[in-house]
Design a protein around this motif. Structure first.
Motif, PDB file in Angstrom:
ATOM      1  N   PRO A   1       0.424 -43.968  27.163  1.00  0.00           N
ATOM      2  CA  PRO A   1       1.100 -44.354  25.959  1.00  0.00           C
ATOM      3  C   PRO A   1       0.031 -44.190  24.890  1.00  0.00           C
ATOM      4  N   LEU A   2      -1.587 -44.084  25.307  1.00  0.00           N
ATOM      5  CA  LEU A   2      -2.566 -43.951  24.193  1.00  0.00           C
ATOM      6  C   LEU A   2      -2.828 -42.639  23.888  1.00  0.00           C
ATOM      7  N   ALA A   3      -2.156 -41.721  24.456  1.00  0.00           N
ATOM      8  CA  ALA A   3      -2.254 -40.334  24.004  1.00  0.00           C
ATOM      9  C   ALA A   3      -1.522 -40.123  22.715  1.00  0.00           C
ATOM     10  N   PRO A   4      -2.326 -39.247  21.723  1.00  0.00           N
ATOM     11  CA  PRO A   4      -1.531 -39.214  20.260  1.00  0.00           C
ATOM     12  C   PRO A   4      -0.106 -39.181  20.361  1.00  0.00           C
ATOM     13  N   GLY A   5       0.322 -39.907  19.648  1.00  0.00           N
ATOM     14  CA  GLY A   5       1.659 -40.457  19.349  1.00  0.00           C
ATOM     15  C   GLY A   5       2.441 -41.240  20.218  1.00  0.00           C
ATOM     16  N   GLY A   6       1.693 -41.950  20.824  1.00  0.00           N
ATOM     17  CA  GLY A   6       2.288 -42.728  21.916  1.00  0.00           C
ATOM     18  C   GLY A   6       3.034 -43.873  21.247  1.00  0.00           C
ATOM     19  N   ASP A   7       3.842 -44.748  21.978  1.00  0.00           N
ATOM     20  CA  ASP A   7       4.747 -45.681  21.298  1.00  0.00           C
ATOM     21  C   ASP A   7       4.317 -46.831  21.505  1.00  0.00           C
ATOM     22  N   ILE A   8       4.002 -47.804  20.729  1.00  0.00           N
ATOM     23  CA  ILE A   8       3.170 -49.077  20.895  1.00  0.00           C
ATOM     24  C   ILE A   8       4.231 -49.865  21.686  1.00  0.00           C
ATOM     25  N   GLN A   9       5.359 -49.927  21.781  1.00  0.00           N
ATOM     26  CA  GLN A   9       6.316 -50.552  22.505  1.00  0.00           C
ATOM     27  C   GLN A   9       6.010 -50.543  24.065  1.00  0.00           C
TER      28      GLN A   9
ATOM     29  N   ASP B   1      -2.795 -42.931  15.322  1.00  0.00           N
ATOM     30  CA  ASP B   1      -1.972 -44.002  16.136  1.00  0.00           C
ATOM     31  C   ASP B   1      -2.709 -45.418  16.049  1.00  0.00           C
ATOM     32  N   LEU B   2      -3.872 -45.605  16.435  1.00  0.00           N
ATOM     33  CA  LEU B   2      -4.693 -46.960  16.320  1.00  0.00           C
ATOM     34  C   LEU B   2      -4.472 -47.738  15.189  1.00  0.00           C
ATOM     35  N   GLY B   3      -4.555 -47.105  14.119  1.00  0.00           N
ATOM     36  CA  GLY B   3      -4.257 -47.719  12.879  1.00  0.00           C
ATOM     37  C   GLY B   3      -3.150 -48.333  12.748  1.00  0.00           C
ATOM     38  N   ASN B   4      -2.146 -47.254  13.095  1.00  0.00           N
ATOM     39  CA  ASN B   4      -0.612 -47.694  12.900  1.00  0.00           C
ATOM     40  C   ASN B   4      -0.226 -48.903  13.879  1.00  0.00           C
ATOM     41  N   TRP B   5      -0.809 -48.829  15.092  1.00  0.00           N
ATOM     42  CA  TRP B   5      -0.618 -49.747  16.116  1.00  0.00           C
ATOM     43  C   TRP B   5      -0.959 -51.211  15.626  1.00  0.00           C
ATOM     44  N   THR B   6      -2.258 -51.243  15.023  1.00  0.00           N
ATOM     45  CA  THR B   6      -2.734 -52.491  14.338  1.00  0.00           C
ATOM     46  C   THR B   6      -1.953 -52.860  13.263  1.00  0.00           C
ATOM     47  N   GLU B   7      -1.421 -52.100  12.355  1.00  0.00           N
ATOM     48  CA  GLU B   7      -0.533 -52.474  11.252  1.00  0.00           C
ATOM     49  C   GLU B   7       0.847 -53.326  11.949  1.00  0.00           C
TER      50      GLU B   7
ATOM     51  N   SER C   1       3.913 -50.208   9.825  1.00  0.00           N
ATOM     52  CA  SER C   1       2.830 -49.417   9.638  1.00  0.00           C
ATOM     53  C   SER C   1       3.144 -48.739   8.118  1.00  0.00           C
ATOM     54  N   GLN C   2       1.876 -48.780   7.282  1.00  0.00           N
ATOM     55  CA  GLN C   2       1.985 -47.696   6.154  1.00  0.00           C
ATOM     56  C   GLN C   2       0.659 -46.816   6.080  1.00  0.00           C
ATOM     57  N   ASP C   3       0.048 -46.889   7.192  1.00  0.00           N
ATOM     58  CA  ASP C   3      -1.003 -45.966   7.379  1.00  0.00           C
ATOM     59  C   ASP C   3      -2.184 -46.168   6.559  1.00  0.00           C
ATOM     60  N   LYS C   4      -2.607 -47.577   6.281  1.00  0.00           N
ATOM     61  CA  LYS C   4      -3.457 -47.748   5.182  1.00  0.00           C
ATOM     62  C   LYS C   4      -5.136 -48.557   5.808  1.00  0.00           C
ATOM     63  N   LEU C   5      -5.093 -48.126   7.050  1.00  0.00           N
ATOM     64  CA  LEU C   5      -6.360 -48.597   7.546  1.00  0.00           C
ATOM     65  C   LEU C   5      -7.275 -47.345   7.874  1.00  0.00           C
ATOM     66  N   ILE C   6      -8.669 -47.263   7.248  1.00  0.00           N
ATOM     67  CA  ILE C   6      -9.406 -46.071   7.532  1.00  0.00           C
ATOM     68  C   ILE C   6     -10.382 -46.460   8.555  1.00  0.00           C
ATOM     69  N   VAL C   7      -9.964 -45.632   9.874  1.00  0.00           N
ATOM     70  CA  VAL C   7     -10.705 -45.858  11.212  1.00  0.00           C
ATOM     71  C   VAL C   7     -11.449 -44.572  11.340  1.00  0.00           C
ATOM     72  N   LYS C   8     -12.761 -44.969  11.522  1.00  0.00           N
ATOM     73  CA  LYS C   8     -13.661 -43.767  11.670  1.00  0.00           C
ATOM     74  C   LYS C   8     -13.948 -43.684  13.159  1.00  0.00           C
ATOM     75  N   LYS C   9     -14.621 -42.464  13.619  1.00  0.00           N
ATOM     76  CA  LYS C   9     -14.916 -42.279  15.014  1.00  0.00           C
ATOM     77  C   LYS C   9     -15.867 -43.178  15.494  1.00  0.00           C
ATOM     78  N   ALA C  10     -15.690 -43.639  16.718  1.00  0.00           N
ATOM     79  CA  ALA C  10     -16.297 -44.813  17.535  1.00  0.00           C
ATOM     80  C   ALA C  10     -16.244 -46.281  16.700  1.00  0.00           C
ATOM     81  N   GLY C  11     -15.248 -46.152  15.734  1.00  0.00           N
ATOM     82  CA  GLY C  11     -14.869 -47.368  14.873  1.00  0.00           C
ATOM     83  C   GLY C  11     -14.101 -48.329  15.658  1.00  0.00           C
ATOM     84  N   ILE C  12     -14.256 -49.649  15.212  1.00  0.00           N
ATOM     85  CA  ILE C  12     -13.561 -50.624  15.986  1.00  0.00           C
ATOM     86  C   ILE C  12     -12.529 -51.539  15.264  1.00  0.00           C
ATOM     87  N   ILE C  13     -11.442 -52.000  15.927  1.00  0.00           N
ATOM     88  CA  ILE C  13     -10.646 -52.818  15.041  1.00  0.00           C
ATOM     89  C   ILE C  13     -10.336 -53.946  16.061  1.00  0.00           C
ATOM     90  N   GLY C  14     -10.301 -55.273  15.476  1.00  0.00           N
ATOM     91  CA  GLY C  14     -10.134 -56.506  16.232  1.00  0.00           C
ATOM     92  C   GLY C  14      -8.955 -57.056  15.784  1.00  0.00           C
TER      93      GLY C  14
END
Lengths: 167, 167
Positions: free
Chosen positions: B80-88, B114-120, B127-140
């Motif tokens: 489910p971590l492939a593009p478009g995967g479902d967080i559920q 996806d990673l930004g959306n899952w986080t929100e 999700s409102q797609d409001k996180l800017i996540v760069k390549k090799a960027g990290i969310i905690g």
């Protein structure tokens, strides 16, 4: 796109040591850690057209450290950055500000939970108090052009000193 | 409280160079920057009980670099971590996972948006797609104990490599 940095004041003296909360200064460790955060921002190439700060001593001292490190020539006390201040006051200031230009960078120095709440309001339109903002921590938000910032901004940075400086 | 790190893959080869998007590997610069990010996490003292990764090559290579640096002994491909995967799907996995313990640390390596959306979704419930996540960027994100993570998590870190490593 303008970038807004919201910076929480550094570690301050305990409440028990001061009659008035507004007078609490940064501790020695607070000054040192805040200086490292400021130096790291400077090394990365950040520069602020202006730093607005809460009138409280611990915030003003934080802003002064940022100025001393060379991050900005201008520090101004902005009353709504005191605890409990209304973001709408800042938005009104911003919409009429000479600093509101395409690629401007500016910083707000203030308190929790206000900085986290202001960020959530700018980015998502309302606040659920879901951002963990440590002392001397930094939030980075891009402000939209040609529209009001509330609900139209994006989050690009949230970091505690732990992640940002080499201690 | 368990901590979840969502990590975007590093800089990968251009789409024009590969017939299948899933095969695009990291570039040399992508490998180097990703290694620096991983080394910095290691130096701070982070350790993951497990790293789940998208099956795409650029994500798997990112996860392998994290493993090689010593951030985890275990890397598992998680479809489910492939593009478009479902967080559920991930939430269901987490709620029944042996890694779901009080102070566990785990990492997901995947893709934007996806990673930004899952986080929100984890933090704010939608999700409102409001996180800017760069390549090799990290969310905690901190995950709540004894309750479902969607809408109950908090954000403590969002950083691009620019802010995190000394380049």
């Amino acid at each position: 796109m303008a970038q807004l940095y919201l910076i929480r004041h550094g570690i301050a003296a305990e409440r028990t040591e001061y009659t008035n909360d507004v007078d609490r200064p940064l501790t020695q460790i607070g000054r040192e850690k805040t200086t490292k955060v400021a130096q790291r921002l400077k090394a990365i190439g950040v520069n602020f057209e202006v730093i607005l700060t809460s009138p409280l001593v611990r915030a003003r001292q934080t802003a002064e450290i940022f100025q001393q490190v060379g991050l900005s020539n201008i520090v101004e006390v902005f009353q709504p950055l005191a605890p409990g201040g209304d973001i709408q006051t800042w938005v009104n200031w911003w919409l009429n500000s000479p600093y509101n230009t395409e690629n401007s960078h500016l910083a707000l120095v203030g308190h929790q939970p206000d900085l986290g709440n202001w960020t959530e309001i700018l980015v998502w339109g309302n606040s659920q108090d879901k951002l963990i903002v440590k002392k001397a921590g930094i939030i980075g938000v891009t402000l939209p052009e040609n529209t009001k910032p509330i609900g139209g901004s994006e989050l690009f940075l949230l970091t505690a000193p732990k992640w940002f400086i080499k201690s």
